[in-house]
Design an enzyme around this catalytic site. Structure first.
Site, PDB file in Angstrom:
ATOM      1  N   SER A 262       0.837  -1.192   0.000  1.00 53.57           N
ATOM      2  CA  SER A 262       0.000   0.000   0.000  1.00 53.57           C
ATOM      3  C   SER A 262       0.883   1.257   0.000  1.00 53.57           C
ATOM      4  O   SER A 262       1.632   1.469  -0.933  1.00 53.57           O
ATOM      5  CB  SER A 262      -0.962  -0.035   1.193  1.00 53.57           C
ATOM      6  OG  SER A 262      -1.972   0.931   1.061  1.00 53.57           O
TER       7      SER A 262
ATOM      8  N   HIS B 246      -7.074  -5.912  -1.465  1.00 52.69           N
ATOM      9  CA  HIS B 246      -5.967  -5.051  -1.037  1.00 52.69           C
ATOM     10  C   HIS B 246      -5.381  -5.553   0.285  1.00 52.69           C
ATOM     11  O   HIS B 246      -4.157  -5.716   0.412  1.00 52.69           O
ATOM     12  CB  HIS B 246      -6.487  -3.616  -0.878  1.00 52.69           C
ATOM     13  CG  HIS B 246      -5.415  -2.614  -0.573  1.00 52.69           C
ATOM     14  ND1 HIS B 246      -4.751  -1.911  -1.556  1.00 52.69           N
ATOM     15  CD2 HIS B 246      -4.905  -2.192   0.608  1.00 52.69           C
ATOM     16  CE1 HIS B 246      -3.871  -1.098  -0.997  1.00 52.69           C
ATOM     17  NE2 HIS B 246      -3.944  -1.247   0.315  1.00 52.69           N
TER      18      HIS B 246
END
Length: 302
Positions: A185, A283
Site C-alpha cells: 500500500s 488489497h
C-alpha cells in the site's frame, strides 16, 4: 534471459500457493479494514528453531517518530557470497504474521536475513507515522492522506540506508547483490520511489502500491526512466484483482491497468520488471500473500 523466465515461472507457482493459503486461512471480509487490535507475542518473542532474532530501536531525526526493527538471522551457515536480505516495511504486522512453519520452508533453501522495520507501538500499524514515512513529496500529499501528513519518504529512506542498515548488517554476512525491499500500500509506494532513488537494493517488491491519489506521476516517471539508471535492479508489481469490481463502478481509477502497462513498458525498454497478479485477493489480503511470495522467491534464488 532464460534464467529470468525460469525464476518468473517458479515465482508464479509461489503466487498461486500464497494466494491459496491466504484465502484458506482468512475470511474475505477480514481485511476490509486493518485490524488495529493490540498484537500479542510474535515469532521473535516465542523463539524459532530456524531463525534467531534481535531487536533495535531508532528515532527519526526530528524526534517525532520512533522505530522498532526486528532482525532475523537464519540458523544456517551463510553461502560464500553471504545471505540474501529482505527489508520489509510495516514490520509490526509482518512479525505478527511470520510463522514457524513458514520459516522452516525458507530454511530449506537459501534463507534470507529478515529486516522488519516497524514502530514502537503495540498496534500492527502506526497510521500517522507510516503516512509520513512511506509517501513521496507530491502536491496535495501533505494533507490528502485521510487527514494525515505525507511526503517524508526521502528522509525515511536515508534513515534506513545510513543508520538502520549499517547497524543491522554489522557482523552479518550479507550479499550486497541480493538485497530486496518489500512494502504494501503506502509501503508499496515507498518501494516505487526507492526504485528510482536508491542504489542499495537490487530487487523491489511493490505490493498494491497506493498510486490512486496524487502519485500516478510516479508511474510516469518510472516508465520514462533511463535503462542505465535501473539496469542492476528488478521491479515486481504485486497486485490482486479481488476489488476489480469496485474499480469498474468508478469509485477508483483503474490502477490495475496502469500498473500492468508500466511493467510492460519497462520490459519493452529492456528493464527487468514483472507484473504479478494474485487472483481473487483484495488489497488487505495482499499484505501476507505478497511478502510471503517475495521471501520465497529470494530464498529460491541460486
Amino acid at each position: 534471459m532464460n534464467q529470468w523466465l525460469y525464476s518468473k515461472g517458479r515465482l508464479n507457482s509461489v503466487v498461486r500457493l500464497a494466494a491459496f493459503l491466504t484465502l484458506a486461512s482468512c475470511p474475505v471480509s477480514s481485511y476490509a479494514r486493518p485490524d488495529m487490535s493490540p498484537l500479542g507475542p510474535n515469532i521473535a518473542d516465542k523463539g524459532s528453531a530456524f531463525y534467531h532474532f534481535s531487536v533495535r530501536t531508532f528515532d527519526s531525526a526530528d524526534g517525532k517518530r520512533h522505530y522498532k526493527v526486528w532482525t532475523g538471522i537464519p540458523n544456517k551457515t551463510p553461502p560464500a557470497s553471504g545471505y540474501p536480505a529482505m527489508y520489509m516495511l510495516d514490520g509490526n504486522a509482518v512479525m505478527d504474521r511470520l510463522s514457524e512453519a513458514f520459516l522452516q520452508t525458507l530454511s530449506q533453501h537459501n534463507p534470507p536475513v529478515l529486516v522488519a522495520i516497524g514502530y514502537q507501538t503495540p498496534l500492527p500499524f502506526d497510521l500517522e507515522s507510516r503516512a509520513w514515512d512511506y509517501t513521496p513529496p507530491a502536491e496535495g500529499n501533505e494533507q490528502a492522506l485521510r487527514g494525515r501528513k505525507g511526503g517524508g519518504s526521502k528522509v525515511f529512506r536515508q534513515l534506513i540506508e545510513q543508520t538502520i542498515a549499517p547497524q543491522v548488517e554489522q557482523h552479518t554476512a550479507i550479499n550486497p547483490h541480493q538485497r530486496a525491499l518489500w512494502g504494501h500500500s503506502y509501503g508499496g509506494l515507498f518501494v516505487l520511489d526507492a526504485y528510482l532513488s536508491s542504489a542499495m537494493f537490487t530487487a523491489y517488491y511493490a505490493a498494491v502500491p497506493s498510486v490512486n491519489r496524487n502519485n500516478v506521476a510516479l508511474l510516469n516517471e518510472i516508465t520514462h526512466t533511463e535503462k542505465q539508471r535501473v539496469s542492476h535492479k528488478q521491479l515486481w508489481f504485486m497486485e490482486g484483482d479481488g476489488e476489480q469490481r469496485v474499480r469498474e463502478k468508478g469509485n477508483h481509477p483503474d490502477v490495475l491497468s496502469a500498473v500492468r502497462e508500466t511493467a510492460s513498458t519497462l520490459r519493452d525498454n529492456g528493464a527487468a520488471a514483472t507484473f504479478l497478479l494474485f487472483p481473487g485477493l483484495t488489497h488487505g489480503e495482499m499484505f501476507t500473500a505478497s511478502f510471503q511470495a517475495a521471501l520465497q522467491r529470494i530464498a529460491s534464488e541460486e
